[in-house]
Motif scaffolding. Structure first.
Motif, PDB file in Angstrom:
ATOM      1  N   GLU A 120      -8.036  13.794  -4.732  1.00  0.00           N
ATOM      2  CA  GLU A 120      -6.026  14.233  -4.589  1.00  0.00           C
ATOM      3  C   GLU A 120      -5.896  12.352  -5.023  1.00  0.00           C
ATOM      4  O   GLU A 120      -4.310  12.353  -6.032  1.00  0.00           O
ATOM      5  CB  GLU A 120      -6.445  14.877  -3.727  1.00  0.00           C
ATOM      6  CG  GLU A 120      -4.119  14.570  -3.403  1.00  0.00           C
ATOM      7  CD  GLU A 120      -4.574  15.185  -1.752  1.00  0.00           C
ATOM      8  OE1 GLU A 120      -3.374  15.141  -1.675  1.00  0.00           O
ATOM      9  OE2 GLU A 120      -5.347  15.973  -1.111  1.00  0.00           O
ATOM     10  N   ALA A 121      -6.058  11.324  -4.900  1.00  0.00           N
ATOM     11  CA  ALA A 121      -5.511  10.126  -4.657  1.00  0.00           C
ATOM     12  C   ALA A 121      -5.266   9.711  -6.500  1.00  0.00           C
ATOM     13  O   ALA A 121      -4.864   9.185  -7.105  1.00  0.00           O
ATOM     14  CB  ALA A 121      -6.642   9.401  -3.793  1.00  0.00           C
ATOM     15  N   ILE A 122      -6.707  10.715  -7.086  1.00  0.00           N
ATOM     16  CA  ILE A 122      -5.707  10.217  -8.739  1.00  0.00           C
ATOM     17  C   ILE A 122      -5.529  11.012  -8.929  1.00  0.00           C
ATOM     18  O   ILE A 122      -4.762  10.682 -10.133  1.00  0.00           O
ATOM     19  CB  ILE A 122      -8.324  10.636  -8.989  1.00  0.00           C
ATOM     20  CG1 ILE A 122      -8.873   9.413  -8.460  1.00  0.00           C
ATOM     21  CG2 ILE A 122      -7.542  10.311 -10.505  1.00  0.00           C
ATOM     22  CD1 ILE A 122     -10.468   9.373  -8.373  1.00  0.00           C
ATOM     23  N   ILE A 152       1.011  -1.166   0.275  1.00  0.00           N
ATOM     24  CA  ILE A 152       0.311  -0.037  -0.004  1.00  0.00           C
ATOM     25  C   ILE A 152       0.991   1.043  -0.147  1.00  0.00           C
ATOM     26  O   ILE A 152       1.253   1.112   0.996  1.00  0.00           O
ATOM     27  CB  ILE A 152      -1.344  -0.214   1.143  1.00  0.00           C
ATOM     28  CG1 ILE A 152      -1.285  -0.973   0.817  1.00  0.00           C
ATOM     29  CG2 ILE A 152      -1.561   1.385   1.803  1.00  0.00           C
ATOM     30  CD1 ILE A 152      -2.733  -1.631   2.365  1.00  0.00           C
ATOM     31  N   ASP A 153       0.666   2.002  -1.258  1.00  0.00           N
ATOM     32  CA  ASP A 153       1.258   3.319  -1.535  1.00  0.00           C
ATOM     33  C   ASP A 153       0.806   4.480  -0.389  1.00  0.00           C
ATOM     34  O   ASP A 153       1.532   4.915   0.661  1.00  0.00           O
ATOM     35  CB  ASP A 153       1.567   3.664  -2.114  1.00  0.00           C
ATOM     36  CG  ASP A 153       1.944   4.997  -3.261  1.00  0.00           C
ATOM     37  OD1 ASP A 153       1.908   5.824  -2.040  1.00  0.00           O
ATOM     38  OD2 ASP A 153       3.422   4.664  -3.636  1.00  0.00           O
ATOM     39  N   ARG A 154      -0.240   4.467  -0.555  1.00  0.00           N
ATOM     40  CA  ARG A 154      -0.907   5.524   0.442  1.00  0.00           C
ATOM     41  C   ARG A 154      -2.389   5.438   0.691  1.00  0.00           C
ATOM     42  O   ARG A 154      -2.852   4.545   0.041  1.00  0.00           O
ATOM     43  CB  ARG A 154      -1.105   7.220  -0.714  1.00  0.00           C
ATOM     44  CG  ARG A 154       1.085   8.340  -0.402  1.00  0.00           C
ATOM     45  CD  ARG A 154      -0.028   8.979  -0.762  1.00  0.00           C
ATOM     46  NE  ARG A 154       2.020   9.186  -1.312  1.00  0.00           N
ATOM     47  CZ  ARG A 154       2.459  10.981  -1.819  1.00  0.00           C
ATOM     48  NH1 ARG A 154       1.727  11.770  -2.091  1.00  0.00           N
ATOM     49  NH2 ARG A 154       3.738  11.199  -1.590  1.00  0.00           N
ATOM     50  N   THR A 155      -2.584   5.750   1.212  1.00  0.00           N
ATOM     51  CA  THR A 155      -3.967   5.981   1.938  1.00  0.00           C
ATOM     52  C   THR A 155      -4.569   7.313   2.118  1.00  0.00           C
ATOM     53  O   THR A 155      -4.045   8.808   2.429  1.00  0.00           O
ATOM     54  CB  THR A 155      -3.986   5.216   3.290  1.00  0.00           C
ATOM     55  OG1 THR A 155      -3.677   3.806   3.312  1.00  0.00           O
ATOM     56  CG2 THR A 155      -5.686   4.614   3.382  1.00  0.00           C
ATOM     57  N   TYR A 156      -5.720   7.506   1.925  1.00  0.00           N
ATOM     58  CA  TYR A 156      -6.639   8.914   1.294  1.00  0.00           C
ATOM     59  C   TYR A 156      -8.418   8.756   2.060  1.00  0.00           C
ATOM     60  O   TYR A 156      -8.365   7.323   1.930  1.00  0.00           O
ATOM     61  CB  TYR A 156      -6.356   9.058   0.505  1.00  0.00           C
ATOM     62  CG  TYR A 156      -5.785   9.754  -0.780  1.00  0.00           C
ATOM     63  CD1 TYR A 156      -4.671  10.663  -0.893  1.00  0.00           C
ATOM     64  CD2 TYR A 156      -4.720   9.171  -1.207  1.00  0.00           C
ATOM     65  CE1 TYR A 156      -4.142  11.435  -0.666  1.00  0.00           C
ATOM     66  CE2 TYR A 156      -3.558   9.380  -1.689  1.00  0.00           C
ATOM     67  CZ  TYR A 156      -2.679  10.406  -1.744  1.00  0.00           C
ATOM     68  OH  TYR A 156      -2.130  10.829  -2.621  1.00  0.00           O
TER      69      TYR A 156
END
Length: 82
Positions: free
Chosen positions: A64-66, A53-57
């Motif tokens: 922002e995630a997109i 998992i790179d990042r969690t939003y």
């Protein structure tokens, strides 16, 4: 919820995300086979497969995630928490 995952929650995520971004989005669909899922479960239980998992939003930050995904720098999954 993982962006790019198909079926069920993934389809819901695509529909929900459309409200936040000005792009045409489509879900990915697959037909999982029971044998494949059983093999995957065995690998996970044996500790041979670990999701990255790179990042969690949070859901409120889907745009922002997109944008982060569009940059092509993600080194794992980008997760949206609900």
């Amino acid at each position: 919820m993982i962006i790019g995952a198909g079926g069920g929650v993934g389809t819901f995520a695509v529909q929900l995300t459309k409200a936040f971004v000005g792009q045409r989005l489509r879900g990915l669909f697959s037909m999982p086979r029971e044998e494949d899922l059983r093999s995957l479960r065995e690998l996970i239980e044996a500790g041979k497969v670990t999701p990255v998992i790179d990042r969690t939003y949070p859901l409120a930050e889907v745009p922002e995630a997109i944008r982060y995904l569009e940059k092509g720098r993600a080194r794992g999954k980008v997760v949206i928490t609900v």
